[in-house]
Scaffold this active site. Structure first.
Site, PDB file in Angstrom:
ATOM      1  NE  ARG A 106      33.002  43.288  34.638  1.00 17.51           N
ATOM      2  CZ  ARG A 106      33.584  42.766  35.867  1.00 17.51           C
ATOM      3  NH1 ARG A 106      34.563  43.143  36.381  1.00 17.51           N
ATOM      4  NH2 ARG A 106      32.887  42.071  36.501  1.00 17.51           N
ATOM      5  CG  HIS A 133      27.948  42.086  38.742  1.00 16.73           C
ATOM      6  ND1 HIS A 133      28.047  41.627  37.710  1.00 16.73           N
ATOM      7  CD2 HIS A 133      28.863  41.989  39.617  1.00 16.73           C
ATOM      8  CE1 HIS A 133      29.102  40.713  37.670  1.00 16.73           C
ATOM      9  NE2 HIS A 133      29.864  41.099  38.751  1.00 16.73           N
ATOM     10  CD  GLN A 136      29.244  38.110  41.969  1.00 11.10           C
ATOM     11  OE1 GLN A 136      30.035  38.471  41.299  1.00 11.10           O
ATOM     12  NE2 GLN A 136      29.058  37.345  42.890  1.00 11.10           N
ATOM     13  CG  ASP A 228      30.942  44.767  45.999  1.00  9.58           C
ATOM     14  OD1 ASP A 228      32.314  44.542  46.077  1.00  9.58           O
ATOM     15  OD2 ASP A 228      30.491  45.607  45.134  1.00  9.58           O
ATOM     16  CB  CYS A 267      30.486  40.125  44.285  1.00 10.38           C
ATOM     17  SG  CYS A 267      31.337  41.624  44.511  1.00 10.38           S
ATOM     18  NE  ARG A 295      29.705  35.699  38.313  1.00 13.66           N
ATOM     19  CZ  ARG A 295      30.565  37.046  37.928  1.00 13.66           C
ATOM     20  NH1 ARG A 295      31.384  37.428  38.739  1.00 13.66           N
ATOM     21  NH2 ARG A 295      30.453  37.702  36.699  1.00 13.66           N
TER      22      ARG A 295
HETATM   23  N1   CP Z   1      32.743  39.489  41.007  1.00 10.71           N
HETATM   24  C1   CP Z   1      33.434  39.889  39.801  1.00 10.71           C
HETATM   25  O1   CP Z   1      32.537  40.425  38.931  1.00 10.71           O
HETATM   26  O2   CP Z   1      34.541  39.690  39.667  1.00 10.71           O
HETATM   27  P1   CP Z   1      35.518  40.111  38.569  1.00 10.71           P
HETATM   28  O3   CP Z   1      35.689  41.778  38.602  1.00 10.71           O
HETATM   29  O4   CP Z   1      36.928  39.495  38.938  1.00 10.71           O
HETATM   30  O5   CP Z   1      35.246  39.951  37.361  1.00 10.71           O
HETATM   31  N1  NVA Z   2      31.002  46.702  42.887  1.00 13.16           N
HETATM   32  C1  NVA Z   2      32.051  46.531  42.416  1.00 13.16           C
HETATM   33  C2  NVA Z   2      31.908  45.039  41.920  1.00 13.16           C
HETATM   34  C3  NVA Z   2      32.995  44.354  41.469  1.00 13.16           C
HETATM   35  C4  NVA Z   2      32.797  42.925  41.015  1.00 13.16           C
HETATM   36  C5  NVA Z   2      32.518  47.160  41.196  1.00 13.16           C
HETATM   37  O1  NVA Z   2      31.781  47.672  40.503  1.00 13.16           O
HETATM   38  O2  NVA Z   2      33.765  47.545  40.973  1.00 13.16           O
END
Ligand code: CP
Ligand code: NVA
Length: 307
Positions: A106, A133, A136, A228, A267, A295
């Protein structure tokens, strides 16, 4: 068709049949787990998980997923590793590849996860970048299939800030034959790079892809409404953006303008009463916690197929 050894960084690197295989494997592994049937197909395998940003779902679902598959996961952060002291992504990728069977990362810049994939000699999974992502959206499509019985021909409307999640929806859902509408205020619509790429996909797969600037118009006839956060991780907050996006809040009034059996997705983490109201999130159309659970199942499928 084998996905062994493939990186999962960007859904558009795959073919529809390959995404279908991931979804079918996820349905199957979910059944096995629910029935208590053993499926320790990654015994002795290790997953390195690099987290440059916070996470609840991605971290826990990957770690638990590896345990259920009989393997092991390592949680790595910049502060506890040499990444935080400037060791390069390329060197890190080469070293981790000597110990581990798969890497999940990440990151902030998409180039960081693309760089890992370039230098690693084991498969690399994108656990979220500023651009995409993909994991997701695999879990989301699994959830839509469970609730709607399929994907093809359904209309998904993403309402709110155009970001990594909406970008991956524009790719993955299009590739699976869904019509995609993005409802965003001017200034927060999808960037040109993703528009061009998604347009190409929608022509290839014969679906519709549209961007509109009015929430009511966006959700008309929608089978799925998705939203989101206003501010993704790493983005600066501004009052201007907040008030523009508040007009696109997913609330009871907006949900009432879609199909009567519309499902509402997010998400997570959600900012209750900002991008969606608590009333909708806890209401009968919401499937947000099914998504969160999925997930686990979708990522187990990805791991089982690429490792
Ligand atoms: N939706 C998602 O990726 O959640 P987290 O940021 O908690 O991993
Ligand atoms: N768009 C959000 C998704 C989190 C899972 C972010 O990048 O923070």
């Amino acid at each position: 068709m084998s996905l062994k050894g493939r990186h999962l960084v960007d859904l558009s690197d795959f073919e529809t049949q390959e995404l279908r295989k991931i979804l079918d494997t996820a349905h199957d592994l979910k059944q096995k787990q629910k029935k208590g049937n053993p499926h320790e197909i990654l015994k002795g395998k290790s997953l390195a998980m690099i987290f440059m940003k916070s996470s609840t779902r991605t971290r826990v679902s990957f770690e638990v997923g590896m345990t259920q598959l009989g393997g092991h996961a390592l949680y790595l952060q910049p502060s506890g590793t040499q990444l935080g002291r400037g060791e390069t992504i390329g060197d890190t990728a080469q070293v981790l590849s000597r110990y581990c069977d798969v890497i999940m990362a990440r990151v902030y810049a998409h180039s960081e996860v693309a760089g890992l994939a370039k230098y690693a000699t084991v498969p690399v999974i994108n656990g979220l970048s500023d651009f995409l992502h993909p994991c997701q959206i695999m879990a989301d499509m699994l959830t839509i299939e469970e609730h709607k019985g399929g994907l093809e021909g359904l209309k998904i409307t993403y309402v709110g800030d155009s970001n990594n999640v909406s970008n991956s929806i524009m790719q993955g859902c299009t590739m699976m034959g869904m019509d995609v509408t993005i409802g965003s205020p001017k200034g927060y619509t999808p960037i040109e790079e993703i528009m061009t790429r998604a347009d190409r996909l929608s022509k290839k797969y014969g679906t519709t892809l549209e961007v509109v600037n009015t929430p009511a118009e966006a959700v008309k006839n929608a089978d799925v409404i998705y939203t989101d956060t206003f501010f993704s991780m790493g983005q600066e907050k501004s009052k201007e953006k907040e008030s523009a996006l508040m007009q696109f809040q997913v609330n009871k009034g907006l949900v009432g303008k879609a199909k009567s059996d519309v499902i509402v997705m997010h998400c997570l983490p959600a900012h209750r009463d900002e991008e969606l109201t608590s009333e909708v999130m806890d209401g009968p159309h919401s499937v947000v916690f099914d998504q969160a659970e999925n997930r686990l199942h979708a990522q187990k499928a990805i791991l089982a197929l690429i490792v």
